[in-house]
Design a protein around this motif. Structure first.
Motif, PDB file in Angstrom:
ATOM      1  N   SER A   1      26.772 -35.087 -62.886  1.00 17.40           N
ATOM      2  CA  SER A   1      27.326 -34.371 -64.038  1.00 17.40           C
ATOM      3  C   SER A   1      26.358 -34.480 -65.213  1.00 17.40           C
ATOM      4  O   SER A   1      25.852 -35.565 -65.507  1.00 17.40           O
ATOM      5  N   HIS A   2      26.119 -33.373 -65.875  1.00 21.59           N
ATOM      6  CA  HIS A   2      25.124 -33.277 -66.958  1.00 21.59           C
ATOM      7  C   HIS A   2      25.737 -32.464 -68.099  1.00 21.59           C
ATOM      8  O   HIS A   2      26.459 -31.499 -67.857  1.00 21.59           O
ATOM      9  N   ILE A   3      25.415 -32.843 -69.321  1.00 19.72           N
ATOM     10  CA  ILE A   3      25.989 -32.148 -70.478  1.00 19.72           C
ATOM     11  C   ILE A   3      25.539 -30.691 -70.543  1.00 19.72           C
ATOM     12  O   ILE A   3      26.253 -29.818 -71.047  1.00 19.72           O
ATOM     13  N   ASP A   4      24.351 -30.398 -70.022  1.00 24.64           N
ATOM     14  CA  ASP A   4      23.826 -29.022 -70.000  1.00 24.64           C
ATOM     15  C   ASP A   4      23.049 -28.840 -68.692  1.00 24.64           C
ATOM     16  O   ASP A   4      21.821 -28.872 -68.667  1.00 24.64           O
ATOM     17  N   PRO A   5      23.747 -28.642 -67.573  1.00 25.03           N
ATOM     18  CA  PRO A   5      23.114 -28.653 -66.246  1.00 25.03           C
ATOM     19  C   PRO A   5      21.920 -27.721 -66.095  1.00 25.03           C
ATOM     20  O   PRO A   5      20.931 -28.069 -65.443  1.00 25.03           O
ATOM     21  N   ASP A   6      21.986 -26.533 -66.682  1.00 26.55           N
ATOM     22  CA  ASP A   6      20.911 -25.567 -66.498  1.00 26.55           C
ATOM     23  C   ASP A   6      19.581 -26.039 -67.092  1.00 26.55           C
ATOM     24  O   ASP A   6      18.520 -25.538 -66.725  1.00 26.55           O
ATOM     25  N   LYS A   7      19.653 -26.999 -68.006  1.00 19.67           N
ATOM     26  CA  LYS A   7      18.436 -27.529 -68.628  1.00 19.67           C
ATOM     27  C   LYS A   7      18.053 -28.902 -68.067  1.00 19.67           C
ATOM     28  O   LYS A   7      17.167 -29.561 -68.601  1.00 19.67           O
ATOM     29  N   ALA A   8      18.722 -29.318 -66.998  1.00 18.90           N
ATOM     30  CA  ALA A   8      18.438 -30.637 -66.410  1.00 18.90           C
ATOM     31  C   ALA A   8      17.014 -30.686 -65.881  1.00 18.90           C
ATOM     32  O   ALA A   8      16.490 -29.700 -65.372  1.00 18.90           O
ATOM     33  N   TRP A   9      16.406 -31.848 -65.978  1.00 19.33           N
ATOM     34  CA  TRP A   9      15.022 -32.024 -65.545  1.00 19.33           C
ATOM     35  C   TRP A   9      14.894 -32.161 -64.026  1.00 19.33           C
ATOM     36  O   TRP A   9      13.796 -32.102 -63.492  1.00 19.33           O
ATOM     37  N   SER A  10      16.016 -32.380 -63.353  1.00 22.50           N
ATOM     38  CA  SER A  10      15.999 -32.479 -61.883  1.00 22.50           C
ATOM     39  C   SER A  10      17.344 -32.029 -61.345  1.00 22.50           C
ATOM     40  O   SER A  10      18.391 -32.272 -61.950  1.00 22.50           O
TER      41      SER A  10
END
Length: 366
Positions: free
Chosen positions: A227-236
């Motif tokens: 889970s990521h606060i902004d998945p589309d900008k995740a580094w991986s």
């Protein structure tokens, strides 16, 4: 293996269990925002990638030790615990120094007994929860071996993570679930907590719900989900991560099944159905036995006439017609393809034995 039930671990307060967090720790702001949202939604155990083993160089391989103080601060700020992947004694040492006490061993480490043993030695004398992911390739023995090494180091709060298996033929999943392998592990070791990783199995957000539901239907004990606060900008692994709110919505959609029937009437009806299944299974085996005897006769004919075992045209015909027959009988054609691949492999083996003269006596007895 001597393993504590997960309800006795003292770190989970709900069932099924959920571990959630970003694939990678990227920046203090990204981590704080993600953990803050997850904590607000009730998540108590947060995952975060600090050291990231990647297939190819020049990919983002994690920030390493620089991220550990951020994690240490956020554990206190949000009253959560972090779980991270460790791949060496140095990782274990660094994590412990920063108050991190839940570990998992990744799929690439599980395949190497030397690596697992080094990690096990570094854990000796500690009482910390450790999860072991399945190896990259579908090898149950390697998975069990890794679990045994960690257990023999004195780790009793020990669990297994099913993250799927590499399969270049799979066009749906990033890693094939191959459910029979984790179920076989659970059959051999009923006390071991079995956690599903639908993120790495799916490789994309839209598959996480059905994979998670299947795991629940198969009585898995919990999940580790990215889970990521902004998945589309995740580094991986951006495609397989969910926003915290989306993850919470997904969990609400899951249907928990009861592990067993406690109604005597329903149980008696189930037993009748199971009895019929047992009868059909015996019939299936009898038919399979007849098929193998025909295979042996074909093999003997080939041996006497110096004919090659593998006949491409014949195999193409079998491989094309059986799924069509299956479709007409409302059976999954893909399942039948896999089934006949296994049958064909065994048939070739039988005929090889005949060519070598190992089945002559058996044939004469018939």
């Amino acid at each position: 293996m001597e393993i504590k039930k997960i309800t006795d671990w003292g770190i989970f307060d709900s069932y099924p269990l959920f571990i959630a967090g970003p694939c990678s720790v990227e920046t203090p702001e990204q981590l704080d925002s993600t953990v803050g949202e997850l904590a607000k939604l009730g998540f108590k155990i947060i995952r975060g990638g600090v050291w990231k083993p990647r297939t190819r160089p020049n990919s983002f391989e994690g920030l390493g030790s620089i991220a550990l103080p951020w994690i240490q601060d956020l554990q206190l700020k949000y009253n959560v615990q972090f779980a991270i992947e460790v791949a060496s004694p140095y990782h274990v040492e660094q994590a412990l120094e920063h108050g991190i006490g839940i570990f998992w061993i990744g799929a690439r480490s599980t395949v190497n007994p030397f690596t697992v043993q080094e990690i096990a030695n570094s854990l000796r004398g500690l009482d910390v929860p450790v999860f072991v992911k399945n190896p990259v390739n579908p090898d149950l023995a390697l998975w069990i071996g890794a679990l045994e090494r960690i257990n023999q180091a004195g780790i009793k709060r020990l669990g297994a993570i099913h993250r799927g298996f590499s399969n270049f033929n799979d066009k749906v999943y990033r890693n094939s679930p191959t459910w029979q392998i984790p179920l076989e592990l659970k059959t051999r070791y009923p006390d071991i907590p079995l956690i599903n990783d639908p993120s790495h199995i799916s490789g994309r957000r839209d598959l996480i719900l059905p994979v998670s539901q299947m795991a629940l239907d198969l009585n898995f004990d919990g999940f580790i989900i990215e889970s990521h606060i902004d998945p589309d900008k995740a580094w991986s692994d951006s495609a397989q991560q969910l926003k915290p709110t989306a993850l919470n919505d997904l969990i609400r959609q899951l249907q928990t099944r009861i592990p067993a029937v406690d109604n005597p009437l329903l149980e008696s009806q189930l037993e009748i159905i199971r009895g019929h299944i047992d009868e059909v299974d015996r019939e299936l085996l009898e038919v399979l036995s007849r098929r193998m005897k025909l295979v042996e006769k074909a093999g003997e004919y080939k041996r006497l006439n110096n004919v090659a075992i593998f006949q491409m045209e014949r195999w193409k015909k079998v491989f094309e017609t059986r799924p069509e027959w299956a479709k007409a009988l409302q059976i999954n054609p893909e399942f039948v393809k896999e089934l006949f691949n296994i049958i064909h492999t065994e048939s070739i083996k039988k005929q090889e034995e005949i060519m070598e003269g190992k089945l002559d006596d058996a044939l004469r007895d018939d």
